[in-house]
Design a protein around this motif. Structure first.
Motif: not given
Length: 227
Positions: A88, A92, A178, A194-196, A198-199, A202
């Protein structure tokens, strides 16, 4: 007009396999064995898309991607990583470097060609969309992926950051999850954590202000139209 694709990989067998399958589809192909030569070829060849490995000698794919996106004349080139790295954190890092997609080896040639054909069709459709949005004190120009603030200062965003902003601004004050943003920006057939999202959100906030995009906890994001 045939699309132009640059292949960057230190495995000659993979290069030849990709070249054979993509040239059959009518694409114009160039190749490079490492990230440094990939940068040189990107400047000379002017590809629409780069298919790039991560683990390569001299310069790895992540660093090459960062340098491509930092270069004014290269920043709008699309990058798809083809790599044996399935962790992961590598995925990212690739998206933070400006990747459009991240695929793990072994490669299935027919599936890859279908994905690339779909990618070019999607890009073609984007060109017919409304080119300029004026909203929330911003002018969002899809022709050159720039954003002009009310004070006249211009901000140029990498491809995915711009697409997120543009997509949210087309539906101001409407919450989008997301998963919805992942599907719209990266596509339903692309696996991205899904964190992608958020990055990328930001990074947009860092350049345009924290209140440009609002977070609704547990729901998603929305463009904050202050007009």
């Amino acid at each position: 007009m045939a699309g132009k694709i640059l292949l960057v990989d230190d495995d000659e067998d993979i290069i030849e396999m990709l070249r054979y399958n993509l040239e059959k589809e009518g694409y114009k192909i160039k190749s490079a064995p490492n990230g440094l030569e990939g940068l040189e070829q990107a400047s000379e060849f002017g590809p629409d898309l780069i298919l790039m490995d991560i683990m390569m000698p001299i310069m790895d794919g992540i660093e090459a991607g960062r340098q491509i996106k930092a270069h004014e004349s290269l920043k709008n080139i699309h990058i798809i990583y083809l790599t044996a790295r399935a962790e992961e954190f590598s995925e990212i890092a690739a998206f933070e470097a400006g990747a459009d997609d991240y695929l793990t080896k072994p490669i299935k040639p027919r599936a890859l060609v279908s994905r690339i054909n779909a990618f070019f069709r999607k890009e073609s459709r984007k060109n017919t969309d409304e080119a300029i949005l004026s909203i929330g004190g911003l002018e969002i120009n899809r022709n050159n992926y720039s954003v002009t603030k009310a004070d006249g200062s211009e901000v140029v965003l990498p491809k995915k950051e711009f697409e997120l902003l543009y997509h949210l601004a087309k539906k101001p004050n409407k919450v989008q999850s997301r998963s919805e943003l992942l599907q719209k920006i990266w596509g339903a057939d692309v696996y991205v954590v899904e964190r992608t999202v958020d990055v990328h959100i930001r990074k947009v906030r860092e350049k345009l202000g924290e209140d440009t995009i609002k977070t609704l906890k547990g729901l998603g994001y929305m463009f904050n139209n202050k007009d």
